[in-house]
Design an enzyme around this catalytic site. Structure first.
Site, PDB file in Angstrom:
ATOM      1  N   ASN A  88       0.869  -1.168   0.000  1.00 12.98           N
ATOM      2  CA  ASN A  88       0.000   0.000   0.000  1.00 12.98           C
ATOM      3  C   ASN A  88       0.911   1.224   0.000  1.00 12.98           C
ATOM      4  O   ASN A  88       1.559   1.508   1.006  1.00 12.98           O
ATOM      5  CB  ASN A  88      -0.882  -0.065   1.252  1.00 12.98           C
ATOM      6  CG  ASN A  88      -1.723   1.191   1.429  1.00 12.98           C
ATOM      7  OD1 ASN A  88      -1.783   2.034   0.550  1.00 12.98           O
ATOM      8  ND2 ASN A  88      -2.358   1.311   2.587  1.00 12.98           N
ATOM      9  N   LYS A  92       0.163   4.313  -0.180  1.00 11.16           N
ATOM     10  CA  LYS A  92      -0.441   5.459   0.513  1.00 11.16           C
ATOM     11  C   LYS A  92      -0.287   6.752  -0.298  1.00 11.16           C
ATOM     12  O   LYS A  92      -0.332   6.717  -1.519  1.00 11.16           O
ATOM     13  CB  LYS A  92       0.154   5.569   1.921  1.00 11.16           C
ATOM     14  CG  LYS A  92       0.001   4.247   2.693  1.00 11.16           C
ATOM     15  CD  LYS A  92       0.191   4.380   4.156  1.00 11.16           C
ATOM     16  CE  LYS A  92      -0.038   3.015   4.817  1.00 11.16           C
ATOM     17  NZ  LYS A  92       0.007   3.062   6.261  1.00 11.16           N
ATOM     18  N   HIS A 134      -9.497   1.080   5.097  1.00  9.02           N
ATOM     19  CA  HIS A 134      -8.212   1.270   5.789  1.00  9.02           C
ATOM     20  C   HIS A 134      -8.424   2.273   6.928  1.00  9.02           C
ATOM     21  O   HIS A 134      -9.176   3.247   6.779  1.00  9.02           O
ATOM     22  CB  HIS A 134      -7.158   1.783   4.799  1.00  9.02           C
ATOM     23  CG  HIS A 134      -5.781   1.767   5.394  1.00  9.02           C
ATOM     24  ND1 HIS A 134      -5.367   2.703   6.312  1.00  9.02           N
ATOM     25  CD2 HIS A 134      -4.747   0.901   5.251  1.00  9.02           C
ATOM     26  CE1 HIS A 134      -4.119   2.416   6.686  1.00  9.02           C
ATOM     27  NE2 HIS A 134      -3.735   1.321   6.050  1.00  9.02           N
ATOM     28  N   GLU A 160      -5.756  -5.498  10.287  1.00  7.34           N
ATOM     29  CA  GLU A 160      -4.710  -4.525  10.580  1.00  7.34           C
ATOM     30  C   GLU A 160      -5.035  -3.801  11.882  1.00  7.34           C
ATOM     31  O   GLU A 160      -5.802  -2.821  11.871  1.00  7.34           O
ATOM     32  CB  GLU A 160      -4.627  -3.476   9.468  1.00  7.34           C
ATOM     33  CG  GLU A 160      -4.228  -4.010   8.117  1.00  7.34           C
ATOM     34  CD  GLU A 160      -3.606  -2.923   7.268  1.00  7.34           C
ATOM     35  OE1 GLU A 160      -2.476  -3.107   6.823  1.00  7.34           O
ATOM     36  OE2 GLU A 160      -4.247  -1.872   7.058  1.00  7.34           O
ATOM     37  N   GLY A 199       2.308   1.297  10.940  1.00  4.85           N
ATOM     38  CA  GLY A 199       3.347   2.338  10.898  1.00  4.85           C
ATOM     39  C   GLY A 199       4.049   2.572  12.223  1.00  4.85           C
ATOM     40  O   GLY A 199       4.803   3.536  12.366  1.00  4.85           O
ATOM     41  N   SER A 236       3.191  -3.032  10.276  1.00  4.64           N
ATOM     42  CA  SER A 236       4.634  -3.085  10.539  1.00  4.64           C
ATOM     43  C   SER A 236       5.314  -4.375  10.074  1.00  4.64           C
ATOM     44  O   SER A 236       6.303  -4.808  10.646  1.00  4.64           O
ATOM     45  CB  SER A 236       4.918  -2.825  12.029  1.00  4.64           C
ATOM     46  OG  SER A 236       4.481  -1.538  12.387  1.00  4.64           O
ATOM     47  N   GLY A 259       2.765  -1.491   4.288  1.00  5.98           N
ATOM     48  CA  GLY A 259       2.845  -0.059   4.009  1.00  5.98           C
ATOM     49  C   GLY A 259       4.297   0.382   3.848  1.00  5.98           C
ATOM     50  O   GLY A 259       4.858   0.352   2.760  1.00  5.98           O
ATOM     51  N   GLY A 260       4.903   0.773   4.960  1.00  9.87           N
ATOM     52  CA  GLY A 260       6.247   1.364   4.949  1.00  9.87           C
ATOM     53  C   GLY A 260       7.268   0.577   4.130  1.00  9.87           C
ATOM     54  O   GLY A 260       8.000   1.161   3.323  1.00  9.87           O
TER      55      GLY A 260
END
Ligand code: PGA
Length: 234
Positions: free
Chosen positions: A11, A13, A90, A152, A158, A196, A217-218
């Site tokens: 993702n 973002k 989300h 999630e 994050g 994470s 994500g990250g």
């Protein structure tokens, strides 16, 4: 290597990812995974990934059909540009007041694949309210074909704080049992974990948690890390 089919989805973002998408196109081998890109990049990403096994999805959509709604984009628009999958619910989207049940309806009208995010807040986690929270969010679902669910926990997104295997498995069991009450196809719905996940912790979670994949994500903002996750979880 893991011994079950496993989906990895990144993702991206709200990041300016033109250069990153090019890096993905340049560095990917035969790996198959998804990237949810900011809307203005949808068609660029599709053309960059045309000869790869990366598929492209949208991160959200309007709660409305077509019409006078400047700046929004509908399920029909997503279909019109050839995208088949959309993320709904989300926590970052819920936090700005977008209404998941209407978005689900719109996506279902166009027969889009839905990745539906559920997860308890930090407060709900602290007060042991995960089950109630997830059950409420799952009640917004109306169709179970073309559905993937991403668990999630909001506090894990994050934060660098991954949920324990035990907690993930409890949440997955709750989700499965709610689905079992709602649809005879409950076993076909794929369940992902997000929060994470990175190239260092992915293998243990993939092995020990009852999940069919990850929403990342990250770590997806770093091509090498993401490709390492995909390679490890094949
Ligand atoms: P994270 O994000 O991997 O950076 O925790 C996950 C997500 O928001 O889907």
């Amino acid at each position: 290597m893991i011994s079950k089919p496993f989906k990895v989805i990144g993702n991206l973002k709200m990041h300016a990812v033109g250069g990153l998408l090019q890096q993905y196109a340049d560095q990917v081998g035969g790996q198959s995974f998804g990237l949810l890109v900011p809307a203005p990049y949808l068609t660029l990403a599709q053309s960059l990934f045309e000869n790869t096994s990366i598929w492209v999805g949208a991160q959200t959509l309007s709660s409305h059909g077509q019409g006078a709604r400047t700046g929004e984009f509908s399920a029909k628009i997503i279909c019109d540009v050839g995208i088949e999958t959309v993320l709904i619910g989300h926590s970052e989207v819920r936090a700005r007041g977008e209404y998941a049940p209407e978005q689900i309806k719109q996506a279902n009208n166009e027969r889009l694949n839905i990745i539906y995010c559920v997860g308890e807040s930090a407060e709900a986690y602290e007060y042991d309210q995960m089950e109630r929270f997830l059950t409420q969010q799952l009640n917004d679902l109306s169709e179970f074909d073309r559905l993937t669910i991403a668990y999630e926990p909001v506090w894990a997104i994050g934060s660098g704080q991954v949920a324990t295997i035990d907690h993930i498995n409890k949440a997955i069991a709750v989700i499965r049992s709610v689905l079992r009450e709602k649809t005879s196809n409950f076993d076909e719905v794929k369940l992902l974990y997000g929060g994470s996940v990175n190239n260092k912790n992915c293998l243990e979670i993939a092995h020990e948690a009852n999940v069919n994949g990850f929403l990342i994500g990250g770590a997806a903002l770093d091509v090498e890390k993401m490709l390492e996750v995909v390679n490890l979880c094949r």
